[in-house]
Design a protein around this motif. Structure first.
Motif, PDB file in Angstrom:
ATOM      1  N   LEU A  80       0.960  -1.127   0.092  1.00 24.92           N
ATOM      2  CA  LEU A  80       0.023  -0.424  -0.151  1.00 24.92           C
ATOM      3  C   LEU A  80       0.154   0.970   0.234  1.00 24.92           C
ATOM      4  O   LEU A  80       0.060   2.528   0.049  1.00 24.92           O
ATOM      5  CB  LEU A  80      -0.832   0.184   1.200  1.00 24.92           C
ATOM      6  CG  LEU A  80      -1.765  -1.262   1.784  1.00 24.92           C
ATOM      7  CD1 LEU A  80      -2.670  -1.224   2.748  1.00 24.92           C
ATOM      8  CD2 LEU A  80      -2.633  -1.246   0.364  1.00 24.92           C
ATOM      9  N   GLY A  81       2.017   1.711  -0.077  1.00 26.23           N
ATOM     10  CA  GLY A  81       3.249   2.356  -0.128  1.00 26.23           C
ATOM     11  C   GLY A  81       3.108   3.131   1.321  1.00 26.23           C
ATOM     12  O   GLY A  81       3.380   4.188   1.241  1.00 26.23           O
ATOM     13  N   LEU A  82       2.981   2.488   2.223  1.00 31.42           N
ATOM     14  CA  LEU A  82       2.880   2.587   4.085  1.00 31.42           C
ATOM     15  C   LEU A  82       4.220   3.204   4.275  1.00 31.42           C
ATOM     16  O   LEU A  82       4.244   2.840   5.551  1.00 31.42           O
ATOM     17  CB  LEU A  82       1.142   2.953   4.135  1.00 31.42           C
ATOM     18  CG  LEU A  82       0.081   3.227   4.226  1.00 31.42           C
ATOM     19  CD1 LEU A  82      -0.523   2.549   4.890  1.00 31.42           C
ATOM     20  CD2 LEU A  82       0.190   4.480   4.134  1.00 31.42           C
ATOM     21  N   ASP A  83       5.214   1.740   3.945  1.00 32.63           N
ATOM     22  CA  ASP A  83       6.166   1.260   4.736  1.00 32.63           C
ATOM     23  C   ASP A  83       7.019   2.689   5.154  1.00 32.63           C
ATOM     24  O   ASP A  83       7.517   2.472   6.328  1.00 32.63           O
ATOM     25  CB  ASP A  83       7.699   0.335   3.896  1.00 32.63           C
ATOM     26  CG  ASP A  83       7.357   1.245   2.710  1.00 32.63           C
ATOM     27  OD1 ASP A  83       5.802   1.895   1.871  1.00 32.63           O
ATOM     28  OD2 ASP A  83       8.431   0.615   1.813  1.00 32.63           O
ATOM     29  N   GLY A  84       6.898   3.605   4.995  1.00 34.26           N
ATOM     30  CA  GLY A  84       8.092   4.957   5.603  1.00 34.26           C
ATOM     31  C   GLY A  84       6.758   5.524   6.599  1.00 34.26           C
ATOM     32  O   GLY A  84       7.372   6.330   7.270  1.00 34.26           O
ATOM     33  N   ALA A  85       5.217   4.810   6.935  1.00 33.54           N
ATOM     34  CA  ALA A  85       4.882   5.421   7.572  1.00 33.54           C
ATOM     35  C   ALA A  85       4.938   3.913   9.283  1.00 33.54           C
ATOM     36  O   ALA A  85       4.318   4.589  10.217  1.00 33.54           O
ATOM     37  CB  ALA A  85       3.485   5.393   7.547  1.00 33.54           C
ATOM     38  N   LEU A  86       5.651   3.426   9.020  1.00 31.58           N
ATOM     39  CA  LEU A  86       5.889   2.435   9.978  1.00 31.58           C
ATOM     40  C   LEU A  86       7.152   2.839  10.977  1.00 31.58           C
ATOM     41  O   LEU A  86       7.794   3.672  11.211  1.00 31.58           O
ATOM     42  CB  LEU A  86       6.523   1.242   9.376  1.00 31.58           C
ATOM     43  CG  LEU A  86       5.958   0.032   8.597  1.00 31.58           C
ATOM     44  CD1 LEU A  86       7.165  -0.674   8.256  1.00 31.58           C
ATOM     45  CD2 LEU A  86       5.018  -0.541   9.186  1.00 31.58           C
ATOM     46  N   VAL A  87       5.641   2.909  12.477  1.00 30.51           N
ATOM     47  CA  VAL A  87       6.977   3.525  13.403  1.00 30.51           C
ATOM     48  C   VAL A  87       6.555   2.010  14.910  1.00 30.51           C
ATOM     49  O   VAL A  87       5.951   0.940  14.068  1.00 30.51           O
ATOM     50  CB  VAL A  87       6.220   4.713  14.199  1.00 30.51           C
ATOM     51  CG1 VAL A  87       5.719   5.889  13.150  1.00 30.51           C
ATOM     52  CG2 VAL A  87       4.292   3.860  14.646  1.00 30.51           C
ATOM     53  N   HIS A  88       7.951   2.210  15.151  1.00 29.41           N
ATOM     54  CA  HIS A  88       7.615   0.826  16.741  1.00 29.41           C
ATOM     55  C   HIS A  88       7.847   1.007  18.175  1.00 29.41           C
ATOM     56  O   HIS A  88       8.293   2.508  18.288  1.00 29.41           O
ATOM     57  CB  HIS A  88       9.229  -0.064  16.965  1.00 29.41           C
ATOM     58  CG  HIS A  88       9.105  -0.297  14.824  1.00 29.41           C
ATOM     59  ND1 HIS A  88       8.812  -1.230  14.027  1.00 29.41           N
ATOM     60  CD2 HIS A  88      10.091   0.971  14.074  1.00 29.41           C
ATOM     61  CE1 HIS A  88       9.123  -1.231  12.897  1.00 29.41           C
ATOM     62  NE2 HIS A  88       9.873  -0.699  12.977  1.00 29.41           N
ATOM     63  N   PRO A  89       7.722   1.015  19.167  1.00 33.33           N
ATOM     64  CA  PRO A  89       7.174   1.146  20.250  1.00 33.33           C
ATOM     65  C   PRO A  89       8.541   1.072  21.068  1.00 33.33           C
ATOM     66  O   PRO A  89      10.043   1.178  20.423  1.00 33.33           O
ATOM     67  CB  PRO A  89       6.517  -0.309  21.183  1.00 33.33           C
ATOM     68  CG  PRO A  89       6.734  -1.744  20.087  1.00 33.33           C
ATOM     69  CD  PRO A  89       7.092  -1.078  19.313  1.00 33.33           C
TER      70      PRO A  89
END
Length: 461
Positions: A80-89
């Motif tokens: 979906l092209g959202l990998d740039g929005a990945l965040v981690h705890p």
């Protein structure tokens, strides 16, 4: 001839199915997603509290599968092209609350099952002598047992009651003595059919996971998981139909006919294939006239209801330096877990202290029938008792109820599901948490499989 496919259910499994159908079908294929509620996403629902983003359902997803490859959720994020929005705890430890104290979560367990009994750090006592090699694998090929039965036999009651039960309760709101090992810990089920001791089975399962040290375990999306829902709906190119329940499903000479809408004003829709991505009971109801054996196989699945209470506490309210904690059922609290949102996830400086509290386990649904104000106060009071000091009244709060939201997979679930799928007519597939496991990766993978199953029936014609 142009194909038409109906996806019944607009949760993440149904949306993942729609995206996959778009990828594997002819460009002119028409995909319709029918969601009887007024919104897509199911239990993916991003909310807000006192100006802070707080999830009202699932808050994150596993980054990798048991084989070490990226999880189906991450694959969908990339698609979906959202990998740039990945965040981690943040790397903040979690704890267990019992006996009036918060104890660090022992390291090196597999969903609470230790591979090294010397690392329990006083949280639980286990007698290694019970985990003796009897000269045969722990489980026979194809055998499934309740998690609690296996772990109690090998490690004793305390490991189950203080470690495994709260871990499974946090995910499934269920009890280890009733949940299938095959479904909840598939990697341990596989190694238990080879190894002769539970210790060796846990270690083998951990070694097989192939997770890179230091790699994030969990991920989410900046701005909330509702972004995943919206992006999947858009990428699927599906026609989205909200608030229009599918009441009946019937076979036709060329496919399927859906009976839609309220009884006084029925509508119909004819399609070539159907992905059924709804909970077990409505799935069984729709299947009963056309695949009674499948309906019987899936209709007996039980569910647990839970509630989430989010509290915005005054800025500066002291909390333990933890991401959160789990509570064993033996503590007698309605609270089963808490997440310190503003410690676990990056939030604006000066924002209120946000805590998300999970209440209720299987069999405790009646206790959740308090009104919102009473349930919020119960959460605040028990939370204070569990962390060792009273908490101030919240400056804002909300309650999210998920009645009958979490499937309770009894031993033998995989075999029942296989029988159900074998009894389905061509062009009809099942997807979702009712069938293939809770968690975003499991639901996404289930939707992908269902899409491929129905698309394969077209190629076979």
């Amino acid at each position: 001839m142009r194909k038409r496919v109906a996806v019944i259910g607009g949760g993440i499994a149904g949306l993942a199915a729609a995206v996959r159908l778009r990828d594997v079908s002819a460009p002119d294929t028409e995909i319709i997603v029918y969601e009887q509620s007024g919104a897509l996403g199911g239990k993916l629902r991003t909310g807000e509290l006192a100006g802070v983003t707080v999830e009202r359902g699932a808050e994150s997803f596993l980054m990798t599968g048991s084989d070490g490859a990226e999880s189906a959720a991450v694959s969908l994020v990339r698609r979906l092209g959202l990998d740039g929005a990945l965040v981690h705890p943040a790397k903040v430890p979690a704890a267990l609350a019992f006996g009036g104290r918060l104890a660090p979560m022992p390291a090196g367990t597999l969903v609470g099952v230790p591979g090294d009994l010397s690392k329990l750090d006083g949280v639980a006592h286990a007698d290694a002598a019970h985990d003796a090699d009897a000269g045969r694998p722990l489980l026979a090929e194809g055998e499934d047992v309740a998690v609690g039965r296996l772990v109690r036999d090998r490690y004793g009651d305390e490991v189950v009651d203080r470690l495994v039960d709260p871990m499974l309760g946090g995910v499934y709101a269920g009890r280890a003595d009733r949940l299938s090992l095959e479904v909840t810990m598939p990697q341990l089920a596989r190694t238990a059919r080879v190894e002769h001791t539970l210790r060796d089975a846990v270690r083998s399962a951990q070694a097989a996971s192939k997770r890179t040290p230091g790699q994030p375990v969990f991920g989410a999306l900046d701005g909330g998981l509702s972004r995943l829902v919206g992006a999947a709906a858009a990428a699927s190119g599906a026609r989205i139909s909200l608030g229009l329940p599918v009441r009946e499903l019937a076979r036709t000479a060329h496919g399927w006919r859906l009976l839609l809408g309220p009884v006084p004003a029925p509508q119909t829709d004819d399609v070539d294939a159907v992905v059924l991505a709804v909970p077990a009971k409505p799935a069984a109801r729709l299947l009963a006239p056309i695949a009674p054996d499948a309906a019987e196989a899936v209709g007996g699945l039980d569910y647990a209801g839970v509630a989430l209470v989010a509290l915005a506490l005054p800025p500066g309210t002291p909390l333990p330096v933890l991401s959160g904690f789990l509570v064993p059922p033996s503590e007698g609290t309605l609270v089963k877990a808490a997440t310190f949102v503003t410690r676990k996830w990056a939030r604006p400086d000066g924002a209120p202290v946000i805590v998300r509290v999970s209440l209720g386990r299987a069999g405790e649904e009646e206790q959740l029938q308090l009104d919102d104000a009473a349930l919020t106060e119960r959460a605040r009071r028990e939370l204070g008792e569990l962390i060792g000091g009273p908490l101030p009244p919240p400056v804002a709060a909300w309650v999210q109820r998920w009645g009958g939201g979490l499937p309770q997979y009894a031993p033998g679930h995989r075999d029942r599901l296989a029988a159900a799928r074998a009894a389905l007519p061509p062009g009809l597939a099942l997807a979702g948490a009712a069938f293939d496991g809770v968690g975003i990766p499991a639901c996404v993978a289930s939707g992908v499989r269902a899409a491929e199953d129905v698309s394969n029936t077209w190629e076979a014609k």
